[in-house]
Design an enzyme around this catalytic site. Sequence first.
Site, short mmCIF file in Angstrom:
data_model
loop_
_atom_site.label_atom_id
_atom_site.label_comp_id
_atom_site.label_asym_id
_atom_site.label_seq_id
_atom_site.Cartn_x
_atom_site.Cartn_y
_atom_site.Cartn_z
N GLU A 63 -36.09 5.26 58.05
CA GLU A 63 -35.48 4.02 57.58
C GLU A 63 -36.36 3.34 56.54
OE1 GLU A 63 -34.57 1.80 61.15
OE2 GLU A 63 -32.98 3.21 61.71
N CYS A 72 -30.66 9.77 57.22
CA CYS A 72 -30.40 10.26 58.58
C CYS A 72 -31.22 11.53 58.87
CB CYS A 72 -28.93 10.63 58.73
SG CYS A 72 -27.80 9.24 58.65
N GLU A 74 -30.19 14.37 60.10
CA GLU A 74 -29.52 15.62 59.72
C GLU A 74 -29.79 15.98 58.27
OE1 GLU A 74 -28.32 12.99 61.25
OE2 GLU A 74 -26.59 13.45 62.52
N CYS A 111 -23.01 11.21 60.84
CA CYS A 111 -22.22 10.24 60.07
C CYS A 111 -21.43 10.98 58.99
CB CYS A 111 -23.14 9.18 59.45
SG CYS A 111 -24.02 9.76 57.99
N1 THU Z 1 -28.63 8.12 62.21
C1 THU Z 1 -29.00 9.43 62.07
O1 THU Z 1 -30.15 9.73 61.69
N2 THU Z 1 -28.11 10.39 62.34
C2 THU Z 1 -26.88 10.16 62.88
O2 THU Z 1 -26.20 11.10 63.21
C3 THU Z 1 -26.38 8.79 63.01
C4 THU Z 1 -27.31 7.71 62.62
C5 THU Z 1 -29.63 7.09 61.99
C6 THU Z 1 -29.43 6.18 60.81
C7 THU Z 1 -30.22 4.98 61.23
O3 THU Z 1 -31.59 5.19 60.91
C8 THU Z 1 -30.09 4.94 62.73
O4 THU Z 1 -29.67 6.22 63.11
C9 THU Z 1 -29.14 3.90 63.24
O5 THU Z 1 -27.93 3.99 62.59
#
Ligand code: THU
Length: 156
Positions: A63, A72, A74, A111
Amino acid sequence: MDKTIAIDYQEYDSVNELSCEDYALMQRAIGATEGAYAPYSGFCVGAALRLKDGAVIVGSNQENVAYPSGLCAERTAIFAASAQYPQCRDYEALAIVGRNAEGCLCEASPCGACRQVLSEYEHVQNHPLRVICYLEGGRVRVFLSVKNLLPFSFDF
Ligand code: THU
């Protein structure tokens, strides 16, 4: 004319029902949550990508105070794999898991943006990339192809 899309997926009551390789991949994803940088959401995500040659590349969510600049787990994993092993852009399976602020493992479903990215790598490798998602209580959901996660994906 109305049309309907059916989505195929599998569910298992426990990670122990996965094959040895997939179980090990999920363990790598769980371990990868430790690398998350998630001071804003407090939600850590781990992803582990197995290449066709057996190598495993992990990723976690990263983040940033400028929120959209984060990434994310993935995409962190698959971009790292593509960048470091361009000669083996051949992906077999991706395991994903979340860890909440209390430290409990929980569901993480890719997502929309991650689905689009995964979809393109699957498209170019010409065979399915399986996506294995950890669910509440240690259950597991498996998508045999990214196509099942993103019908009508963008391509040109
Ligand atoms: N996030 C992921 O890394 N992968 C997912 O499949 C869904 C969300 C992360 C984004 C953000 O840093 C945190 O999870 C909360 O949304």
